[in-house]
Scaffold this motif. Sequence first.
Motif, PDB file in Angstrom:
ATOM      1  N   SER A  51       0.125   0.672 -23.695  1.00 18.70           N
ATOM      2  CA  SER A  51      -1.113   1.449 -23.848  1.00 18.70           C
ATOM      3  C   SER A  51      -1.554   2.064 -22.542  1.00 18.70           C
ATOM      4  CB  SER A  51      -2.226   0.554 -24.404  1.00 18.70           C
ATOM      5  OG  SER A  51      -1.874   0.051 -25.683  1.00 18.70           O
ATOM      6  N   GLY A  52      -1.424   1.310 -21.446  1.00 18.14           N
ATOM      7  CA  GLY A  52      -1.804   1.846 -20.141  1.00 18.14           C
ATOM      8  C   GLY A  52      -0.966   3.055 -19.769  1.00 18.14           C
ATOM      9  N   GLY A  53       0.324   3.012 -20.109  1.00 14.23           N
ATOM     10  CA  GLY A  53       1.177   4.171 -19.819  1.00 14.23           C
ATOM     11  C   GLY A  53       0.754   5.390 -20.631  1.00 14.23           C
ATOM     12  N   GLU A 108      -9.830  -1.466  -2.834  1.00  7.04           N
ATOM     13  CA  GLU A 108      -8.766  -1.611  -3.823  1.00  7.04           C
ATOM     14  C   GLU A 108      -8.858  -0.498  -4.852  1.00  7.04           C
ATOM     15  OE1 GLU A 108      -5.704  -2.934  -6.274  1.00  7.04           O
ATOM     16  OE2 GLU A 108      -6.188  -3.553  -4.244  1.00  7.04           O
ATOM     17  N   ASP A 109      -7.703   0.109  -5.165  1.00 12.34           N
ATOM     18  CA  ASP A 109      -7.657   1.186  -6.153  1.00 12.34           C
ATOM     19  C   ASP A 109      -7.301   0.601  -7.509  1.00 12.34           C
ATOM     20  OD1 ASP A 109      -7.248   3.420  -7.664  1.00 12.34           O
ATOM     21  OD2 ASP A 109      -5.268   3.878  -6.803  1.00 12.34           O
ATOM     22  N   PRO A 110      -8.274   0.372  -8.362  1.00 15.76           N
ATOM     23  CA  PRO A 110      -7.974  -0.214  -9.668  1.00 15.76           C
ATOM     24  C   PRO A 110      -7.460   0.821 -10.657  1.00 15.76           C
ATOM     25  CG  PRO A 110     -10.323   0.110  -9.454  1.00 15.76           C
ATOM     26  CD  PRO A 110      -9.713   0.614  -8.199  1.00 15.76           C
ATOM     27  N   ALA A 111      -7.508   2.094 -10.287  1.00 13.78           N
ATOM     28  CA  ALA A 111      -7.137   3.125 -11.246  1.00 13.78           C
ATOM     29  C   ALA A 111      -5.669   3.480 -11.196  1.00 13.78           C
ATOM     30  CB  ALA A 111      -7.960   4.380 -10.986  1.00 13.78           C
ATOM     31  N   GLY A 112      -4.992   3.202 -10.167  1.00 15.98           N
ATOM     32  CA  GLY A 112      -3.572   3.540 -10.095  1.00 15.98           C
ATOM     33  C   GLY A 112      -3.131   3.708  -8.663  1.00 15.98           C
ATOM     34  N   GLU A 113      -1.868   3.884  -8.485  1.00 16.15           N
ATOM     35  CA  GLU A 113      -1.306   4.051  -7.151  1.00 16.15           C
ATOM     36  C   GLU A 113      -1.639   5.434  -6.602  1.00 16.15           C
ATOM     37  OE1 GLU A 113       0.064   1.705  -5.609  1.00 16.15           O
ATOM     38  OE2 GLU A 113       0.454   0.245  -7.178  1.00 16.15           O
TER      39      GLU A 113
END
Length: 460
Positions: A51-53, A108-113
């Motif tokens: 789902s995240g993808g 910290e980036d919780p949304a993605g790289e």
Amino acid sequence: MASRLTGFVSEYLYEQRIRQDSLSVEKLATTAAPLFQSASSDALNELLLSSGGEMGGRLLVVDRDGKVQYDTYARLLGMRLELPEVLAILQEGRTSAYGIYRLGSGEEDPAGEGAESGDYVAYCASVLVGSQGTLGVLVYASPVAEMMDSLLAVEQQLISIFVLVAVAALVAALFFSQVLTKPIIALTRTIQKMGKGDLSVRVPVKGSGELRNLAASYNAMAEQLEAMDKSRNQFVSNASHELKTPLATMKILLESVLYQPEMPAELRGEFLGDMNHEIDRLTSIITDLLTLTQMDDGRMKLHVEHVNLSELAEETLRMLHPMAEERGQTLKERIFPDITLEGDRSKLGQIIYNLAENAIKYTPDGGRVQVSLTQRGKTVVLTVQDNGVGIPKEDQGHIFDRFYRVDKARSRETGGTGLGLSIVRQMVQLHGGVVRVDSEMGQGSTFTVELPVQHREVQA
């Protein structure tokens, strides 16, 4: 204005994003809750990763204590996630929450790289509900840089459009102000010239609408003022001339009597009689001038009463019969009895007297003058007809003007002031009536007066 429009667009984009993310996360939370309650780690992890993808963001599952139990990036497992959205669900009992934040330096980036300091991240949280109640919170973190870039682009476009519109509006305002103020400036300059005594100036009538009507109305007013000024000057000139003539005559006669002490008594009496005649003429002119002045100023009021015009006409004509007989003229009367109307008796009598006397004076000896009085419906008609020489067509439009004479030499012989017909017209108008003339050269003239039976107030 631009900021307000930008706020509307931003609010719309925010609502669209919130609605889209909330629907997706709530649907996913419904599927993930049974797996989280049954501790199906592999199945839950696989669901979150897939789902995240698809959603293009990071998914985290937080338990009731606020600790991260699942993380698609596997970087915050076992850590407490103290997001306001998570606390709103666990502590305040809400079912969903949404927020957008800007990453600080080293955060910290919780949304993605790849997210850097200053980037915007959106958090969408939805409650996980099991058979025992709240199990935890499903958190979806996603980058919103694209949305913020869109907002920035929209804001820049709106600002550009606003600047262009403002510039266009300013140019249009300057143009239209010139168009609107130009005729007003012209009107102002014309009024200033008129205030200095030049009544011949006019405003160009251009354009359309109210300004055109204003210019046309002003020109009409200016024409009336100019005509009144010319009429006044002519009136003063004529009055001065008319007053000067009898005075000059009396001066000559008086000097003749003074400087000729041995003048025969018979000649002296003749001179004194001529002086008396000139004094009467001067008095008549002054009386007529005062009458016209009172009517012009609106100070002359009618003493309205019920008048038997038939009797008044007969009484007036009786006074004129000796004058007609002296000249061998026939003065005929065709007066219907008991014709009555509402009006001023003395002024009605003066109308009849002036018209009849005028006809007698300007009809040759042995001529005929007929005065008729009839009634047609609610209108009384007075007609004075003679068989004199008549009035030329070019003079008929001016005979009611003050001091106007068709034959100036003959008029002076008759002793007229040139004001009688002017007084008649104004007195007729005071009664709400009309007077007109119909004449043919060599066939005589007919003056017709029409008066209403019932009086109505008329401005003098």
